[in-house]
Design an enzyme around this catalytic site. Structure first.
Site, mmCIF file in Angstrom:
data_model
loop_
_atom_site.group_PDB
_atom_site.id
_atom_site.type_symbol
_atom_site.label_atom_id
_atom_site.label_comp_id
_atom_site.label_asym_id
_atom_site.label_seq_id
_atom_site.Cartn_x
_atom_site.Cartn_y
_atom_site.Cartn_z
ATOM 1 N N LYS A 24 0.969 4.066 -2.914
ATOM 2 C CA LYS A 24 0.599 5.435 -2.612
ATOM 3 C C LYS A 24 1.739 6.414 -2.842
ATOM 4 C CE LYS A 24 -3.735 4.998 -1.449
ATOM 5 N NZ LYS A 24 -4.781 5.584 -2.326
ATOM 6 N N TYR B 174 0.829 -1.201 0.000
ATOM 7 C CA TYR B 174 0.000 0.000 0.000
ATOM 8 C C TYR B 174 0.867 1.257 0.000
ATOM 9 C CZ TYR B 174 -3.892 3.019 1.598
ATOM 10 O OH TYR B 174 -4.856 3.991 1.727
#
Length: 306
Positions: free
Chosen positions: A172, A168
């Site tokens: 991001k 993640y």
């Protein structure tokens, strides 16, 4: 008159949480909407057209205009279809807001490669899916005063290095680089691109154990409402935000923050090829004091990622 009167926006991840809050806020300000949500679980499995349809019905019932799409945003055909829907339904496209995302959290030594691929796919290809056809359309308009907007969603997990979210965090942080590239590459076509790093209580943060959340505080449901993210996104989507592009904006509770862009904070140099001992001495003397002040442990008191 609303601040988004006459503007047309695509919003992904629109069926729940932050995406739904943004959809309602945009509609209240007069925007006409194309709302996408696969309706999957927090880990990206399954699918349900209901969430996108429900928020579109809600917007229409309140006098707004919205059409729904339940496709997988990581499929590039879905992004093309959303742009086509905007042009067919409303004759134009002004704003793309990429909210859709999933979580599959594991420490790096336990992370299955399929979980790495799934998270990277939804976040990075999911952004590419909408941005490519939107950018092609804006380029065709040849309107440097078009007030076109790309609003991407990054996370404090990337900016602060959340230890249990390597996939993640990587995705991001990739979105931050993508946003900077878009700001530089599309400015001549009247496009601005910015990233939002939100802090809010959502279905995704509910899956993170309490002891793993960055700075989680109990009893803050009102402060951590996704509705508190919508105002800054609404401002960025309007025509008055031309001055801001290529930046990352933090939004959590009742605070909005401007994140610094990466910058050189210290430099050492040599008159020729480095002598290993000289390099080691200069690194320790010059870099270590600065690096110690940026140790990741200082981030553990911050707000939870979304």
């Amino acid at each position: 008159m609303g601040s988004l009167d006459g503007r047309v926006a695509i919003i992904t991840g629109a069926g729940r949480g932050i995406g739904a809050s943004i959809s309602r806020a945009f509609a209240q300000q007069g925007a006409r909407l194309v709302l996408n949500d696969l309706g999957a679980g927090p880990d990206g499995t399954g699918g349900d057209a209901g969430p996108a349809q429900d928020i579109a019905k809600e917007v229409n019932a309140l006098g707004g205009e919205a059409v729904a799409d339940g496709g997988d945003i990581a499929e590039t055909a879905t992004g093309r279809r959303l742009v086509e829907l905007a042009l067919e339904a409303y004759g134009r496209l002004d704003v793309v807001v990429n909210v859709a995302g999933i979580l599959r959290d594991k420490m790096i030594f336990n992370l299955p490669e399929e979980d790495w691929d799934a998270v990277i796919r939804v976040h990075l290809r999911g952004h590419f899916s909408t941005i490519k056809p939107a950018a092609a359309y804006w380029r065709e308009q040849r309107n440097p005063d078009g007030h076109y907007r790309i609003i991407n969603f990054t996370s404090d997990s990337a900016l602060q290095g959340s230890p249990g979210q390597p996939n993640y965090a990587a995705a991001k942080m990739g979105i931050i680089g993508l946003t900077a590239s878009l700001a530089n590459g599309l400015a001549r076509y009247g496009v601005t691109a910015n990233a939002i790093a939100p802090g809010a209580a959502t279905r995704l943060t509910a899956t993170v154990p309490d002891d793993k959340k960055l700075g989680a505080e109990p009893g803050r449901a009102d402060v951590m409402s996704p509705d508190n993210i919508a105002p800054i996104v609404t401002y960025l989507a309007g025509t008055e935000s031309d001055w801001l592009s290529g930046r990352t904006i933090g939004a959590a509770g009742y605070e909005v923050r401007l994140w610094n862009s990466p910058e050189v904070i210290e430099t050492i140099s040599s008159d020729g090829p480095w002598d290993p001992q000289d390099l080691a001495a200069k690194l320790t003397a010059s870099f270590r004091p600065k690096a110690d002040g940026l140790h990741p442990s200082i981030f553990m008191a911050q707000l939870p990622p979304t």
